[in-house]
Design an enzyme around this catalytic site. Structure first.
Site, PDB file in Angstrom:
ATOM      1  CG  HIS A 164      -2.409  -1.211   1.493  1.00 14.07           C
ATOM      2  ND1 HIS A 164      -2.025  -1.917   1.750  1.00 14.07           N
ATOM      3  CD2 HIS A 164      -2.825  -1.838   0.508  1.00 14.07           C
ATOM      4  CE1 HIS A 164      -2.968  -2.743   2.043  1.00 14.07           C
ATOM      5  NE2 HIS A 164      -3.961  -2.843   0.781  1.00 14.07           N
ATOM      6  CD  GLN A 193       7.140   0.460   5.822  1.00 15.26           C
ATOM      7  OE1 GLN A 193       7.499  -0.219   5.213  1.00 15.26           O
ATOM      8  NE2 GLN A 193       7.165   1.834   5.327  1.00 15.26           N
ATOM      9  CG  HIS A 194       0.079  -2.503   5.159  1.00 16.31           C
ATOM     10  ND1 HIS A 194      -1.226  -2.201   4.661  1.00 16.31           N
ATOM     11  CD2 HIS A 194      -0.185  -2.335   6.394  1.00 16.31           C
ATOM     12  CE1 HIS A 194      -1.864  -1.487   6.407  1.00 16.31           C
ATOM     13  NE2 HIS A 194      -0.842  -1.822   6.967  1.00 16.31           N
ATOM     14  CD  GLN A 195       6.909  -3.823   3.470  1.00 17.62           C
ATOM     15  OE1 GLN A 195       6.798  -4.568   4.247  1.00 17.62           O
ATOM     16  NE2 GLN A 195       7.648  -2.566   2.603  1.00 17.62           N
TER      17      GLN A 195
END
Length: 601
Positions: free
Chosen positions: A335, A535-537
């Site tokens: 995201h 930080q939604h890898q």
């Protein structure tokens, strides 16, 4: 003046003593750390992040299952407990501190020209350092997973697993069919509500949206932040799933244990154990039943590749024997966001200087209330649809997050360090408003069409892998982000926010002064220089049937072609849902735990 300084000094002493007593309490409940290992365990769980904590808890519910949970980090302390200071927590040893490769359409104006990728390191993983927001995504996200051939992953089938872990503490949702009341993970609102929050929610009507429960029946609209908070403090997956069960004799937890390889029998293609280091000593422990990787979207694909499972050309580049040629590390999704949109307002907001006052600190320590309970400073969010989105009418492609303060009030620099914002940008863009009342609004791209990749840069397990984000490589991602910014500018023009005197700080971003302000090309420049990650890898060990040449695991999360090896974390997501990934990973782990139990019943 002397009296005032004396009061501050006394208050400071009280705060230090309270903090010391609180820390002592935490340390007295220290997690047990295994130093002597059995030769083999039924299950070995690699990584004690949100997925690993859930799996270790659920598998050890059966007394005849022996479970070893391996974690490279340490246990949490009170330092990670304070919701408002989440950005500061990410500057500690609990963060792996990853940095991506340079990417052409984002992060170029940040420190080093790269994207910071904070990832949790410790029992609880990223739930120790994240902003605690609890959103699950849209029902169509999961129905789409099922349509790809992933049996059992439709929204109707995953909803019970969201509810299983949840203990909803929002009064009006206690009887909701979409929430759980008896799980170990506390979900609720902070007690603090600003006037800006109320105005933001009121603006929804003018924008054509309702105020909703984002985890309920309707998933398009505005909402207060639901967060994983317990009594005003962070409710990590360590607190929820591990601390309550530390007395189980069949669960061994080993911290500061760096797994370097999954051992795969080259003849049977069966995972038989793991290799790891602890206190500079190498260990090999066998698994009678399964090895479960829950190391996250960066470390899980890296570990698979180091173990000979991954793209043949990348493995052969480093002379790693190929056990199974799979598209490990591909399909990376995230995201994307843009920070720095600041709005001046005639009302009290939050900044670093204000929250240092003893009254707020004491209220938080003694009562668990006040501004320190705001999760990462995010008071609310809106799930909206950009004007030219091609997705269904009820399907949000943009999230807008309301910050109780803004980047201009980051006097101590914790948020700048987290994002990689340079001091030059900070002083150039926000000069003159550092001490003004401001809040922020942040656009978040929920349905990225661009894809990145994780690959090996070395066969040394202690080296970072190569991380290529490829953010906004697809032009439609840029289109959506620019429209998201424009929607934010519409929101602050609503009557509700105008009543507070809201005014956009319309100073051009550093490096974009040559473009017409507020034009498409101007915002494209801002995204290229300062667009970054939420930080939604996810997605690097994609779930899919064997007929899908890009899939790494099947619908039961078993690695294709390798028996007794599963992946249970954000890396298995075929497509990233329109939610905050911590809640989704916990659901994945709850479901995986039942599948594993059923397989070995």
């Amino acid at each position: 003046m002397q009296l005032c300084l004396s009061c501050v000094f006394v208050n400071a002493q009280v705060l230090v003593e309270l903090a010391r007593n609180f820390e002592t309490t935490v340390l007295n409940s220290k997690l047990p750390d295994t130093l002597v290992f059995a030769t083999e365990y039924d299950f070995i769980v690699v990584g004690a992040g949100s997925g690993g904590c859930v799996v270790a808890n659920r598998l050890s519910e059966l007394a005849n299952n022996s479970v070893l949970l391996l974690e490279a980090g340490d246990q949490e302390t009170f330092l990670s407990d304070v919701p408002l200071t989440a950005a500061l927590t990410q500057m500690t040893r609990y963060n792996w501190g990853y940095k991506s490769e340079r990417t052409p359409n984002a992060c170029q104006g940040l420190k080093g020209g790269v994207c910071n990728w904070p990832k949790g390191r410790g029992i609880g993983g990223t739930s120790l350092i994240n902003f605690m927001l609890y959103t699950r995504g849209h029902r169509k996200d999961y129905d789409y997973w099922a349509s790809l051939g992933n049996t059992g992953w439709s929204y109707k089938e995953v909803l019970p697993y969201f509810k299983k872990s949840e203990n909803i503490e929002i009064a009006e949702l206690l009887k909701s069919d979409y929430h759980g009341r008896f799980g170990p993970l506390n979900v609720g609102y902070t007690d603090y509500k600003s006037k800006i929050l109320k105005a933001f929610l009121k603006s929804s009507k003018e924008m054509g949206y309702d105020i909703i429960d984002p985890n309920g029946e309707h998933m398009l609209g505005f909402s207060r932040s639901q967060a994983t908070i317990r009594h005003g403090r962070r409710c990590s997956t360590s607190k929820a799933f591990i601390r309550p069960i530390i007395e189980r004799e069949n669960l061994h937890i080993s911290m500061k244990s760096w797994v370097t390889k999954v051992i795969v029998d080259p003849e049977s293609k069966r995972a038989v154990g793991v290799e790891f280091t602890k206190n500079r000593k190498k260990y090999i422990v066998k698994a009678r039943k399964e090895v479960i990787l829950s190391a996250g979207s960066i470390a899980s694909p890296q570990l698979l590749m180091l173990s000979g499972i991954g793209p043949q050309d990348n493995l052969q580049e480093f002379d790693i024997p190929v056990m199974k040629d799979l598209k490990v590390g591909y399909n990376l999704q995230d995201h994307v966001t843009l920070n720095g949109l600041v709005f001046i307002v005639n009302d009290t907001t939050i900044n670093d200087h204000k929250i240092m006052n003893p009254a707020d600190i004491l209220q938080y320590i003694l009562e668990g209330k006040g501004p320190y309970t705001i999760p990462g400073g995010a008071e609310a969010f809106a799930f909206v649809r950009t004007p030219n989105s091609t997705f269904d009418k009820d399907y949000a492609d943009m999230e807008i997050v309301l910050g109780a303060g803004s980047l201009s009030g980051d006097h101590l620099g914790s948020m700048r360090d987290l994002l990689g914002i340079t001091d030059e940008f900070y002083h150039s863009v926000f000069d003159g408003i550092h001490n003004k009342e401001t809040f922020g609004l942040v656009p978040v791209l929920l349905r990225p069409k661009s894809r990145g990749r994780i690959s090996l840069r070395s066969r040394n397990p202690f080296h970072w892998p190569k991380m290529e984000p490829n953010y906004m490589q697809n032009a439609d991602d840029i289109r959506a982000m620019v429209e998201g910014v424009q929607m934010i500018l519409q929101i602050v023009e609503t009557k509700a926010l105008k009543k507070l005197g809201t005014k956009f700080h319309a100073k051009p971003f550093l490096g974009c002064e040559g473009y017409t302000f507020n034009s498409y090309e101007y915002w494209k420049c801002c995204l290229r220089l300062y667009g970054s990650s939420l930080q939604h890898q996810a997605g690097t060990c994609k779930m899919g049937p064997s007929s899908d040449a890009t899939a790494v695991v099947d619908s039961k999360l078993r690695v294709h072609g390798i028996s007794n090896l599963r992946v249970v974390d954000a890396s298995i997501m075929p497509t990233i849902p329109a939610g905050h990934t911590n809640a989704i990973v916990i659901m994945i782990a709850e479901k995986a735990s039942d599948m594993i139990k059923n397989a070995w019943n």
